[in-house]
Enzyme design. Structure first.
Site, PDB file in Angstrom:
ATOM      1  N   ASP A 262      -8.341  -9.236   4.067  1.00 51.83           N
ATOM      2  CA  ASP A 262      -7.907  -8.161   4.771  1.00 51.83           C
ATOM      3  C   ASP A 262      -8.916  -8.323   5.765  1.00 51.83           C
ATOM      4  O   ASP A 262      -9.827  -6.633   5.545  1.00 51.83           O
ATOM      5  CB  ASP A 262      -8.392  -6.479   4.066  1.00 51.83           C
ATOM      6  CG  ASP A 262      -7.664  -5.669   4.859  1.00 51.83           C
ATOM      7  OD1 ASP A 262      -7.352  -5.977   6.325  1.00 51.83           O
ATOM      8  OD2 ASP A 262      -7.911  -4.673   4.544  1.00 51.83           O
TER       9      ASP A 262
ATOM     10  N   GLU B 129       0.899  -1.385   0.082  1.00 54.28           N
ATOM     11  CA  GLU B 129       0.432  -0.552  -0.193  1.00 54.28           C
ATOM     12  C   GLU B 129       0.973   1.220   0.086  1.00 54.28           C
ATOM     13  O   GLU B 129       0.583   2.156   0.994  1.00 54.28           O
ATOM     14  CB  GLU B 129      -0.775   0.034   1.025  1.00 54.28           C
ATOM     15  CG  GLU B 129      -1.787  -1.302   0.896  1.00 54.28           C
ATOM     16  CD  GLU B 129      -2.861  -1.280   2.662  1.00 54.28           C
ATOM     17  OE1 GLU B 129      -2.655  -0.409   3.708  1.00 54.28           O
ATOM     18  OE2 GLU B 129      -4.157  -2.026   1.910  1.00 54.28           O
TER      19      GLU B 129
ATOM     20  N   GLU C 191     -12.767  -2.027  12.282  1.00 57.55           N
ATOM     21  CA  GLU C 191     -12.357  -1.567  10.948  1.00 57.55           C
ATOM     22  C   GLU C 191     -13.697  -1.687  10.055  1.00 57.55           C
ATOM     23  O   GLU C 191     -14.601  -1.498   9.349  1.00 57.55           O
ATOM     24  CB  GLU C 191     -11.329  -1.887   9.916  1.00 57.55           C
ATOM     25  CG  GLU C 191     -10.673  -1.310   8.682  1.00 57.55           C
ATOM     26  CD  GLU C 191      -9.575  -1.906   7.935  1.00 57.55           C
ATOM     27  OE1 GLU C 191      -8.516  -2.224   8.505  1.00 57.55           O
ATOM     28  OE2 GLU C 191      -9.298  -1.161   7.143  1.00 57.55           O
TER      29      GLU C 191
HETATM   30  O1  GCW Z   1      -6.601  -3.074   6.729  1.00 59.74           O
HETATM   31  C1  GCW Z   1      -6.123  -2.310   5.640  1.00 59.74           C
HETATM   32  C2  GCW Z   1      -6.523  -1.392   5.840  1.00 59.74           C
HETATM   33  C3  GCW Z   1      -5.420   0.370   6.374  1.00 59.74           C
HETATM   34  C4  GCW Z   1      -3.950  -0.925   7.209  1.00 59.74           C
HETATM   35  C5  GCW Z   1      -4.114  -1.890   6.336  1.00 59.74           C
HETATM   36  C6  GCW Z   1      -2.583  -2.733   6.942  1.00 59.74           C
HETATM   37  C7  GCW Z   1      -2.024   0.637   8.004  1.00 59.74           C
HETATM   38  O2  GCW Z   1      -7.286  -0.687   5.847  1.00 59.74           O
HETATM   39  O3  GCW Z   1      -5.614   0.952   7.365  1.00 59.74           O
HETATM   40  O4  GCW Z   1      -3.163  -0.398   6.911  1.00 59.74           O
HETATM   41  O5  GCW Z   1      -4.455  -2.858   6.242  1.00 59.74           O
HETATM   42  O6  GCW Z   1      -2.413  -3.840   7.719  1.00 59.74           O
HETATM   43  O7  GCW Z   1      -1.694  -2.613   6.571  1.00 59.74           O
END
Ligand code: GCW
Length: 704
Positions: free
Chosen positions: A370, A296, A398
């Site tokens: 995720d 990311e 989240e």
């Molecule tokens: O779940 C996703 C999130 C991001 C997060 C990423 C990760 C810290 O949307 O906000 O960043 O994973 O785990 O690195």
């Protein structure tokens, strides 16, 4: 006199209760034991505490025991240093090198009773600390949740919270206020809350914390910030908690002004060695680094043509002289529209098995995408025999409705931990992989992304305290059941009244499945609101990356719904052991909770429930929303048994959750209906709102 004191104490605590409980005290309330017979019994075994150890952690153990007992019994319990009359609770470190000390290890303890005394013995101070909290928990739950006497030992070495806290006080994916860490006030001002945070963690066995976000600012490695980190480490040390930091892989360039951050460059290696040495000059028992690299947009070794192993091993070398760890995250995926994100971490990390240095741990999220409301276990857990794998769970909600939704996460954690990887045949559950049983991992870690913040009640939704609690308890012992943990937490936090305990326990235990039903039933995943990850947005077609849209995941079309991950599709199933493939590989036998994770199913295919996919989908969405209404009704029945402020807070949040569940239901049913082109099953009342209305409601969340 003592009687008068206990009367006053009683009046004080009951008045406190009547005047509302703001949730600050978590599960460490230590209110008077309400059952008089039990109080008498506990009072007779806890007249004195004997503590002869002088190190900081043992002293914490004694003081915590004293604080807890005084509250529970309503009278002072003096600490003395010499032995030991009947009615004494004795905390004692055993001499080194005996069979008993070997058996107890660094953090285990033994609780025994003999000649009218209770002894808590341990080989090292941390064991005394955990033993003291075990005894308190026993009394707090009125002995109803487990055995006190015997040997207790953690199954996982590092039981760790990961804070995604940023330098300016915000928290990525945090829903309970601002960061607990007041960076601008540190190191001069020590907020007393840091101590309460440490107490709460120690009471459930958490022994490590990563202070900052994995999307890491380089500033935490500057001398100015290391002083602040040192101040927090000094607060946490007496509670047996080690501090770790997330790092920015490009720090050699950003802070060191080097031309590169290439992990094979000698100057870069020397820079990290110097930096790690410097960190240890501030925090001599520093735990190590957590690293998010090439994920990311975060920098990493791949920009320099190097592998994750090259990057991790370079840092590991810097830590070797100091005994620290590198925890390298496996959360990586690339924006390939033809690929399957499900497979990417596996494809990058599996070939590196055996290449990591001995002080590197690879931290893997519980599932391959995720932190979705339900995911199959991550295929890497069955595939890395030579690399210690850490579990990463997300405690903050989240994808589970932030802090407006009541979702008890122990069942989600357990579902993953109990899944069999078949890495070494039958009985190779994920839990036994990460606790080192299956592959003899020398280092074992379970991490949870924290849900704490500056809200007075710590976690936003007061019931989400149970998730912090459950994470710690499961990291200590993954064999504990979700039900037992729920009962412990409820008794310690909310009420001892047995019918209310049962109701609250059931509410907690069903809540995750309810969320799955009204949001992502039958194996749907990643169809939530873009970016913020709140509410439904199944129609999302365009985003900065294809794998951030919803259509990438649900693949709805005129024929059916779901992501085909069989050999005819992306073949992600192939990453699992043959036994697992057999379990999930066929649409007729795949359990319904995982169905659309692995199969594209025709709308009118009959499922094991006797209904077609389309009908079943509608039934699930409607049942989920109805279940939230039932949760509201059940909560009402405990009104007279829980604190009024707490009651009202949860009642309000449940009402919001019901509104959100109806949004999920209507949005998803109406949207998927544009593909199925079928009416709802006859017994369901179609949504009163239109799809366009639902889109507008969801769009509101996207407005700036
Ligand atoms: O779940 C996703 C999130 C991001 C997060 C990423 C990760 C810290 O949307 O906000 O960043 O994973 O785990 O690195």
């Amino acid at each position: 006199m003592p009687r008068l004191f206990s009367l006053l104490f009683f009046l004080f605590t009951t008045a406190f209760f009547a005047n509302a409980d703001d949730g600050y005290r978590l599960w460490l309330k230590y209110d008077l034991v309400s059952n008089p017979a039990l109080r008498k019994e506990y009072a007779s075994i806890a007249r004195f505490i004997t503590c002869s150890e002088n190190d900081p952690v043992s002293k914490t153990a004694c003081l915590e025991l004293q604080t807890g007992l005084q509250g529970l019994l309503g009278r002072p319990v003096p600490i003395q240093s010499s032995l030991s009359k009947p009615g004494t609770i004795e905390l004692l470190l055993l001499p080194k090198g005996t069979a008993d000390t070997d058996n107890l290890g660094k953090e285990g303890f033994k609780i025994q009773s003999a000649r009218g005394r209770i002894s808590i013995t341990a080989a090292q101070p941390a064991g005394l600390l955990y033993g003291a909290f075990e005894l308190l928990r026993y009394m707090q739950t009125e002995g109803k949740t487990g055995d006190l006497f015997g040997v207790h030992r953690p199954r996982i070495q590092l039981r760790m919270l990961n804070h995604w806290d940023n330098p300016l006080g915000t928290i990525e994916r945090g829903y309970a206020g601002a960061s607990l860490w007041k960076w601008y006030e540190l190191p001069e001002t020590i907020d007393p809350r840091y101590i309460d945070y440490a107490r709460a963690n120690a009471s459930i066995g958490i022994n490590a914390v990563v202070l900052n976000n994995v999307n890491a600012s380089a500033r935490f490695l500057t001398p100015e910030y290391l002083l602040k980190v040192k101040a927090l480490a000094d607060v946490f040390r007496p509670y047996g908690i080690k501090v770790f930091l997330s790092i920015n892989f490009a720090s050699p360039k950003i802070l060191g002004k080097l031309k590169t951050s290439d992990p094979l460059d000698p100057q870069v290696r020397a820079w990290w060695q110097g930096k790690v040495r410097e960190v240890y000059s501030y925090v001599p028992d520093f735990g190590g680094f957590l690293v998010k690299a090439n994920s990311e947009g975060e920098p990493g070794p791949q920009e320099h043509g190097r592998t994750h192993a090259d990057g991790a091993n370079m840092l590991a070398e810097a830590f070797r002289p100091h005994g620290g760890l590198v925890i390298w995250r496996a959360f990586v995926y690339s924006p390939d529209p033809r690929g399957d994100r499900f497979k990417e971490a596996y494809q990058e990390f599996k070939p590196l098995d055996g290449q990591f240095a001995s002080n590197v741990v690879v931290q893997v999220k519980n599932g391959p995408i995720d932190f979705q409301p339900r995911e199959p276990f991550h295929p890497l857990f069955g595939a890395m025999p030579k690399t210690p794998l850490a579990m990463e769970f997300q405690i903050t909600q989240e994808y589970l409705g932030f802090s407006t939704n009541l979702v008890y996460l122990a069942p989600l954690f357990k579902e993953c931990l109990d899944s069999d990887t078949y890495a070494r045949g039958n009985g190779s559950a994920v839990a036994r992989v990460i606790d080192g049983t299956i592959h003899d991992y020398p280092i074992t870690v379970m991490a949870g992304v924290a849900n704490t913040g500056s809200d007075r009640n710590w976690t936003g939704h007061p019931m989400s305290q149970a998730n912090w609690y459950a994470f710690g308890r499961l990291a200590w012992d993954h064999q504990l059941s979700s039900a037992r943990i729920a009962e412990e937490w409820t008794r310690m936090t909310l009420t001892q009244e047995s019918s209310a305990v049962t109701t609250i326990k059931e509410l907690l235990l069903g809540s995750r499945e309810t969320y799955v039903r009204f949001a992502t039933p039958l194996g749907l995943h990643h169809i939530m609101g873009q970016g913020i990850h709140f509410g439904p947005e199944p129609w999302l077609m365009r985003s900065a990356r294809p794998d951030w849209t919803s259509i990438y995941y649900h693949r709805a079309d005129s024929l059916g719904l779901g992501f085909d991950r069989t050999a005819q599709g992306s073949n992600a199933l192939n990453l699992y052991a043959p036994e697992v493939q057999k379990q999930w590989g066929y649409p007729d036998s795949c359990p319904l909770p995982y169905l659309l994770w692995f199969h594209h199913i025709p709308w009118d295919k009959p499922l094991s429930t006797g209904r077609t996919l389309w009908d079943e989908l509608c039934v699930q969405y409607y049942a989920g929303a109805d279940e939230v209404a039932a949760m509201q009704a059940r909560w009402k029945t405990v009104k007279s048994y829980v604190d009024p402020e707490w009651y009202a807070d949860v009642q309000g949040r449940l009402a919001a959750q019901h509104r959100e569940a109806l949004n999920w239901r209507d949005a998803c049913v109406l949207y998927f209906q544009t593909f199925s082109k079928k009416p709802l099953p006859a017994n369901l009342v179609p949504p009163k709102r239109t799809l366009e209305e639902m889109k507008r409601i969801v769009e509101i969340y996207q407005l700036r």
